[in-house]
Design a protein around this motif. Structure first.
Motif, mmCIF file in Angstrom:
data_model
loop_
_atom_site.group_PDB
_atom_site.id
_atom_site.type_symbol
_atom_site.label_atom_id
_atom_site.label_comp_id
_atom_site.label_asym_id
_atom_site.label_seq_id
_atom_site.Cartn_x
_atom_site.Cartn_y
_atom_site.Cartn_z
ATOM 1 N N VAL B 53 5.525 20.453 -18.932
ATOM 2 C CA VAL B 53 4.280 21.210 -19.126
ATOM 3 C C VAL B 53 4.126 21.502 -20.617
ATOM 4 O O VAL B 53 5.031 22.047 -21.252
ATOM 5 C CB VAL B 53 4.309 22.523 -18.324
ATOM 6 N N GLU B 134 -1.766 23.572 -15.228
ATOM 7 C CA GLU B 134 -0.598 23.193 -16.028
ATOM 8 C C GLU B 134 -0.792 21.759 -16.510
ATOM 9 O O GLU B 134 -0.797 20.822 -15.712
ATOM 10 C CB GLU B 134 0.679 23.306 -15.186
ATOM 11 N N HIS B 141 -2.161 16.707 -14.806
ATOM 12 C CA HIS B 141 -2.042 18.154 -14.584
ATOM 13 C C HIS B 141 -1.728 18.500 -13.139
ATOM 14 O O HIS B 141 -1.867 17.663 -12.239
ATOM 15 C CB HIS B 141 -3.323 18.866 -15.018
#
Lengths: 77, 147
Positions: B53, B134, B141
């Motif tokens: 992330v 994220e 994501h």
């Protein structure tokens, strides 16, 4: 009645928009959700809560407000 | 010190250490305070399926969220003997390692600020409609979920 429906996060990814006006002739939130499931089939696989005029409601709640929001799981902080 | 007006808790982007430092400095004039307690939420570079992330993009149902933050404030003042409290939450992109949530409580005495801060942070996590995307280093994501 005409409702303003708001979508957030992964729900907005499914609906491809963050807000829309929708004509609704039913009584309960559950009927509105059925209507949305017909329009956006992948919503059936999504986890969300429903707010009416910024208060969380259940499927058995009567539609009385003009702003309904579909809220995916919260992720604040 | 109760405040009935609904404040806007949101700030665009990360919350800087300068902003946090200034907030602390502003309280030097309030000499009835004997204890501050601060919570800082920081974006974690989680590794999921070999992807890291790099940032979280925050969005919120802002009107409802600010109303909820207000309810949490009111409940905290009701429950604990606080001199003041401040909450700031980011919207938009916050990179890994940056601060996305700043909660600051102050009281004449220490014991209350530990309890109050936990109460407030847990309520924010559970009750406020904030959403977090994220974003991984390869720009794919997933959606963050509080547990």
């Amino acid at each position: 009645m005409e409702l303003k429906i708001k979508y957030f996060g992964q729900i907005a990814e499914v609906t491809q928009q963050e807000e829309e006006s929708l004509e609704f002739s039913g009584v309960l939130i559950s009927e509105l959700i059925e209507q949305l499931y017909e329009k956006y089939t992948p919503l059936k696989n999504k986890d969300f809560q429903i707010a009416q005029n910024q208060e969380l409601v259940t499927l058995e709640t009567q539609v009385s407000g003009n702003e309904i929001a579909l809220l995916p799981p919260f992720a604040g902080g | 010190m109760k405040d009935k007006k609904i404040k806007n808790v949101f700030r665009q982007g990360a919350i800087s250490s300068e902003f946090i430092g200034d907030s602390i400095a502003k309280h030097q004039a309030k000499t009835s305070i004997g204890a501050h307690n601060i919570f800082l939420g920081q974006v974690r570079a989680d590794v999921i399926d070999d992807k890291t992330v790099s940032a979280i993009e925050y969005t919120a149902y802002e009107d409802m969220a600010n109303a909820k933050f207000h309810e949490i404030r009111e409940a905290a003042f009701e429950k604990f003997e606080l001199t003041c409290m401040h909450i700031y939450h980011s919207l938009g992109t916050v990179k890994a390692g940056e601060i996305c949530l700043f909660v600051f409580v102050s009281s004449p005495r220490r014991k209350v600020v530990f309890k109050a801060l936990e109460f407030i942070v847990e309520a924010i996590k559970a009750d406020v409609p904030v959403f977090g995307k994220e974003v991984f280093e390869d720009e794919s994501h997933q959606w963050k979920v509080n547990n």
